[in-house]
Design a protein around this motif. Structure first.
Motif, PDB file in Angstrom:
ATOM      1  N   ALA A  98     -56.600 -81.405   9.734  1.00  0.00           N
ATOM      2  CA  ALA A  98     -55.670 -80.473  10.366  1.00  0.00           C
ATOM      3  C   ALA A  98     -54.793 -79.740   9.356  1.00  0.00           C
ATOM      4  O   ALA A  98     -54.607 -78.523   9.448  1.00  0.00           O
ATOM      5  CB  ALA A  98     -54.801 -81.211  11.381  1.00  0.00           C
ATOM      6  N   ARG A 137     -55.069 -76.558  17.367  1.00  0.00           N
ATOM      7  CA  ARG A 137     -55.918 -77.461  18.154  1.00  0.00           C
ATOM      8  C   ARG A 137     -56.058 -78.804  17.458  1.00  0.00           C
ATOM      9  O   ARG A 137     -55.957 -79.865  18.092  1.00  0.00           O
ATOM     10  CB  ARG A 137     -57.287 -76.809  18.366  1.00  0.00           C
ATOM     11  N   GLN A 138     -56.260 -78.781  16.154  1.00  0.00           N
ATOM     12  CA  GLN A 138     -56.413 -80.040  15.431  1.00  0.00           C
ATOM     13  C   GLN A 138     -55.100 -80.788  15.281  1.00  0.00           C
ATOM     14  O   GLN A 138     -55.073 -82.025  15.287  1.00  0.00           O
ATOM     15  CB  GLN A 138     -57.045 -79.782  14.059  1.00  0.00           C
ATOM     16  N   THR A 153     -67.399 -83.866  21.072  1.00  0.00           N
ATOM     17  CA  THR A 153     -66.277 -84.784  21.220  1.00  0.00           C
ATOM     18  C   THR A 153     -66.575 -85.863  22.239  1.00  0.00           C
ATOM     19  O   THR A 153     -66.231 -87.033  22.050  1.00  0.00           O
ATOM     20  CB  THR A 153     -65.007 -84.009  21.630  1.00  0.00           C
ATOM     21  N   SER A 185     -56.893 -81.184  22.939  1.00  0.00           N
ATOM     22  CA  SER A 185     -57.231 -82.075  21.827  1.00  0.00           C
ATOM     23  C   SER A 185     -56.394 -83.349  21.871  1.00  0.00           C
ATOM     24  O   SER A 185     -56.886 -84.454  21.608  1.00  0.00           O
ATOM     25  CB  SER A 185     -57.008 -81.351  20.491  1.00  0.00           C
ATOM     26  N   LEU A 218     -58.357 -87.043  10.784  1.00  0.00           N
ATOM     27  CA  LEU A 218     -57.714 -85.982  11.555  1.00  0.00           C
ATOM     28  C   LEU A 218     -56.577 -85.324  10.779  1.00  0.00           C
ATOM     29  O   LEU A 218     -56.357 -84.112  10.878  1.00  0.00           O
ATOM     30  CB  LEU A 218     -57.187 -86.551  12.874  1.00  0.00           C
ATOM     31  N   THR A 239     -64.627 -75.633   9.078  1.00  0.00           N
ATOM     32  CA  THR A 239     -64.268 -75.177  10.420  1.00  0.00           C
ATOM     33  C   THR A 239     -63.785 -73.733  10.505  1.00  0.00           C
ATOM     34  O   THR A 239     -64.266 -72.968  11.350  1.00  0.00           O
ATOM     35  CB  THR A 239     -63.231 -76.135  11.037  1.00  0.00           C
ATOM     36  N   ASN A 269     -57.484 -72.864  15.413  1.00  0.00           N
ATOM     37  CA  ASN A 269     -58.107 -74.110  14.968  1.00  0.00           C
ATOM     38  C   ASN A 269     -57.075 -75.097  14.450  1.00  0.00           C
ATOM     39  O   ASN A 269     -57.160 -76.302  14.709  1.00  0.00           O
ATOM     40  CB  ASN A 269     -59.137 -73.818  13.868  1.00  0.00           C
ATOM     41  N   THR A 270     -56.096 -74.594  13.712  1.00  0.00           N
ATOM     42  CA  THR A 270     -55.066 -75.480  13.165  1.00  0.00           C
ATOM     43  C   THR A 270     -54.275 -76.139  14.282  1.00  0.00           C
ATOM     44  O   THR A 270     -54.086 -77.366  14.299  1.00  0.00           O
ATOM     45  CB  THR A 270     -54.122 -74.701  12.247  1.00  0.00           C
ATOM     46  N   THR A 304     -64.659 -86.936  15.047  1.00  0.00           N
ATOM     47  CA  THR A 304     -63.288 -87.131  15.536  1.00  0.00           C
ATOM     48  C   THR A 304     -63.222 -88.265  16.558  1.00  0.00           C
ATOM     49  O   THR A 304     -62.140 -88.839  16.763  1.00  0.00           O
ATOM     50  CB  THR A 304     -62.726 -85.842  16.176  1.00  0.00           C
TER      51      THR A 304
END
Length: 544
Positions: free
Chosen positions: A66, A411-412, A154, A286, A62, A123, A408-409, A33
């Motif tokens: 996502a 955040r991305q 990261t 993020s 990304l 992920t 997770n979704t 990323t």
């Protein structure tokens, strides 16, 4: 030896044995990323592309990453986390090879999009498998290790990228994934358990609405500057695209409400206060991480003139500190209220980046940039480790898996929107700061050259980030002494203008970090509560 959760057979092994393949795969995903940012100037030169186009090398990754997380969570529920994780590893590793072999920027963008698909497949399975394999009293420590991987990877990406670009070439920022992927694949096949599956129907309309809505939003924000925030083609304008994305995203949420527990994103999860706030905080960190690295790495190379390797080394001490702090933060969140750990981390991040924004100057000594980056490493370690645990603590085991997928979704999505907004913001600020810096630098030039000098910078800034540093072409027949004066003025204006724009962009990310801190402070306090584990079939029904 720590026992596993009820209903999970590890054939006598500790649940900690599942972490190496999961963390290796997750590390690759998160490194990719940020690792490309340090190579942006190199990619511009290699492919003769402007910065907005090269920006899509990161945004394509990304974006596909996502928008597919909710869908791939459901795939893990239907076919099991292990096979879906393995499939993702294969796709990610093969796409990394294609990235390194790319002969054009268009091929590289397409390969990066496929790489994002592989990352999306992996992920949700990492967090879901940890949730299902570890008993509740050990889950915080395990999720702390998982979260620390995200933070360390990261911040390590630019460092690793700088070393690779400087020494063996940009292609190897992708080739390096191949041996790591092979090792992770072997570990996955030998250590990951086959968990029970649960057949569910896919929310196809939800998939379409989420992908279309987010794609429109990101395209509009990312490409807006190149179209002057006006017409794209015919009657299609940038505001129209962004507005359509917002409407489709709103339709997605309404559809999810209608679907209830069968939705890709079960909205009843957000009735839990800490879960909702942890999701906003995850998106904020993020967003900020993307917003920090993009302008900062460009500033280090284009203004201070550092090589990719030297630019990467500016962040190395912070990366090392993050790696030390993160595991302790994960364990600490199992003993005290995680909200205080996360709130402290966000506060340290905001202060550190605020200081960094004031130090971004054309002639600053590099050590003045390293010091706030140390604080950045501390803050990153404190935030990433316990945040995943906060997102799922308080949810019953029937919703823990769905909560992991949603976290997770979101955040991305924060990272995707951050990438698009920061490129747009940096471009728009350059259109203001470059001409202003040129006016200041032109004060010492002959009167007849001042207006053409300023106009040259204004046109260069309006043409996009890639040409913003060019500024002014020397007129024919200018005496050597005046030509040298013009070159010095142009260099001064380009450095001052870009530094000012980068500093203002970093300042904006501080506001986003303060939002994350506010969310952490607003969470309910108290010591961590470890509910009795539900049978694995209930957890598996909620994964995704």
């Amino acid at each position: 030896m720590t026992s596993s959760a009820p209903g999970v057979d590890l054939h006598g092994r500790s649940p900690w044995s599942v972490l190496p393949p999961l963390c290796l795969g997750f590390f690759m995903i998160m490194v990719d990323t940020t690792i490309v940012n340090i190579a942006v100037p190199t990619l511009q030169d290699v492919f003769d592309a402007d910065l907005v186009t090269v920006g899509w090398v990161n945004s394509a990754y990304l974006l596909t990453f996502a928008v597919l997380l909710l869908v791939t969570g459901r795939l893990g529920d239907r076919f099991g986390p292990r096979p879906v994780f393995v499939a993702g590893l294969v796709v990610f590793t093969a796409a990394s090879l294609a990235c390194g072999l790319a002969g054009s920027v268009e091929v590289l963008i397409a390969a990066r999009a496929v790489q994002g698909v592989g990352g999306a497949l992996m992920t949700p399975q990492t967090m879901a498998m940890i949730t299902r394999v570890f008993p509740p009293q050990k889950r915080g420590a395990a999720l702390g290790v998982w979260g620390s991987v995200a933070g360390v990877a990261t911040i390590t990406g630019p460092v690793l990228g700088g070393v690779i670009v400087e020494t063996i070439g940009w292609e190897w920022i992708f080739y390096v994934n191949i041996p790591v992927g092979v090792v992770a694949l072997w570990l996955s096949l030998t250590r990951l358990p086959a968990l029970p599956t649960h057949a569910r129907t896919f929310d196809v309309p939800g998939v379409v609405l989420s992908v279309v809505g987010l794609s429109l939003l990101v395209f509009g924000l990312q490409e807006g500057p190149s179209y002057g925030w006006g017409t794209i083609v015919g009657p299609v304008t940038v505001p129209l695209v962004v507005g359509a994305g917002a409407l489709v995203s709103a339709a997605f949420l309404l559809w999810q409400r209608h679907r209830g527990d069968d939705a890709l994103l079960p909205l009843r999860l957000f009735a839990h206060r800490n879960f909702s706030l942890a999701n906003v905080a995850g998106a904020a960190v993020s967003f900020a991480m993307t917003g920090i690295f993009f302008p900062f790495t460009l500033y280090l190379q284009q203004v201070l003139g550092l090589s990719p390797l030297h630019a990467a080394l500016v962040g190395l001490p912070g990366s090392l500190i993050s790696g030390v702090v993160a595991p302790f933060a994960g364990r600490l969140s199992d003993r005290v209220a995680g909200k205080w750990v996360v709130a402290t981390g966000f506060s340290v991040l905001a202060v550190s980046i605020g200081i960094l924004a004031t130090q971004v100057q054309p002639d600053v000594e590099v050590w003045r940039l390293v010091v706030p980056m140390l604080g950045f490493g501390v803050g990153t370690g404190l935030v990433f480790s316990p945040l995943g645990n906060l997102a799922t603590t308080g949810l019953d085991q029937r919703t823990a898996g769905a909560g992991a997928g949603a976290f997770n979704t979101n955040r991305q999505v924060g990272g995707v929107i951050g990438s698009a907004v920061v490129v747009a913001l940096l471009t728009s600020r350059l259109a203001v700061t470059m001409p202003a810096a040129a006016r200041d630098a032109a004060a010492g030039l002959p009167a007849e050259l001042r207006t053409p000098f300023v106009d040259g910078f204004r046109q260069a800034a309006a043409a996009g980030l890639g040409s913003a540093g060019g500024g002014f072409d020397l007129p024919a027949g200018v005496p050597a002494e005046v030509a040298e004066q013009l070159r010095a003025a142009a260099q001064s204006a380009a450095g001052a203008g870009f530094a000012a724009a980068a500093g203002q962009t970093l300042g904006f990310t501080v506001l986003v970090l303060l939002l994350g801190a506010a969310c952490a402070f607003a969470m309910r306090g108290g010591r961590p509560q470890h509910a009795a584990p539900a049978p694995d079939r209930d957890v598996s029904a909620a994964v995704g």
